[in-house]
Design an enzyme around this catalytic site. Sequence first.
Site, mmCIF file in Angstrom:
data_model
loop_
_atom_site.group_PDB
_atom_site.id
_atom_site.type_symbol
_atom_site.label_atom_id
_atom_site.label_comp_id
_atom_site.label_asym_id
_atom_site.label_seq_id
_atom_site.Cartn_x
_atom_site.Cartn_y
_atom_site.Cartn_z
ATOM 1 N N HIS A 1 0.852 -1.194 0.000
ATOM 2 C CA HIS A 1 0.000 0.000 0.000
ATOM 3 C C HIS A 1 0.885 1.241 0.000
ATOM 4 O O HIS A 1 1.844 1.309 0.778
ATOM 5 C CB HIS A 1 -0.913 -0.001 1.229
ATOM 6 C CG HIS A 1 -1.843 1.166 1.257
ATOM 7 N ND1 HIS A 1 -2.927 1.265 0.405
ATOM 8 C CD2 HIS A 1 -1.839 2.289 2.001
ATOM 9 C CE1 HIS A 1 -3.558 2.402 0.642
ATOM 10 N NE2 HIS A 1 -2.915 3.041 1.606
ATOM 11 N N GLY B 1 -10.931 -6.381 6.097
ATOM 12 C CA GLY B 1 -11.110 -4.937 6.036
ATOM 13 C C GLY B 1 -10.403 -4.331 4.835
ATOM 14 O O GLY B 1 -9.814 -5.029 4.009
#
Length: 191
Positions: free
Chosen positions: A110, A144
């Site tokens: 990320h 999530g």
Amino acid sequence: MTTKVCVLLSGSGTLCQALLDAIADGEVDAEVVAVVSDQADAYGLERARQRGIPAIAHPLPRGGDRARWDRELTELVAGFEPDLVASAGFMKLVGADFLARFGGRTINTHPALLPSFPGMHGPRDALRAGVKVSGATVFVVDAGVDTGKILLQGAVDVRDDDDVESLHERIKVVERGLLIQAVSEWKKEHP
């Protein structure tokens, strides 16, 4: 023992290319057993084909059944029997079936220092927030959005003249190194 990795990607595949180069240079004891993309025209698939690696497109049709797509993705990846799944620029969230099969052994990169700036626009969001340091994270994928256990992080200074593109390009350099490190360390921590 060599770590068998299946790479998931959506675009040009520069993260995957960095991993392939590190493997070829002997920096990482791993083998990319397949590359799977949700985009049929992803250049990352061509990068894999050039190395003789199975490269499969598995797009989710607009309005398609996401749960079915996830089940099919799970079976597709399972067919290559990977030790580790590396989501490297894969712009889809995996679902319950995938996590039931590969949970705990799927990592993602990320372009931000999580838990700050989750989601698709980490560099943009970091600039909008006015932070002085951003960076990249490798984490274990959970149900999530960018919420899994953080494995590695690397910082990147935000410059006064940065725009989203310039910041993201510098973050990508760090992100590539972190992916290589995470794959290299995986077998040591998961014998």
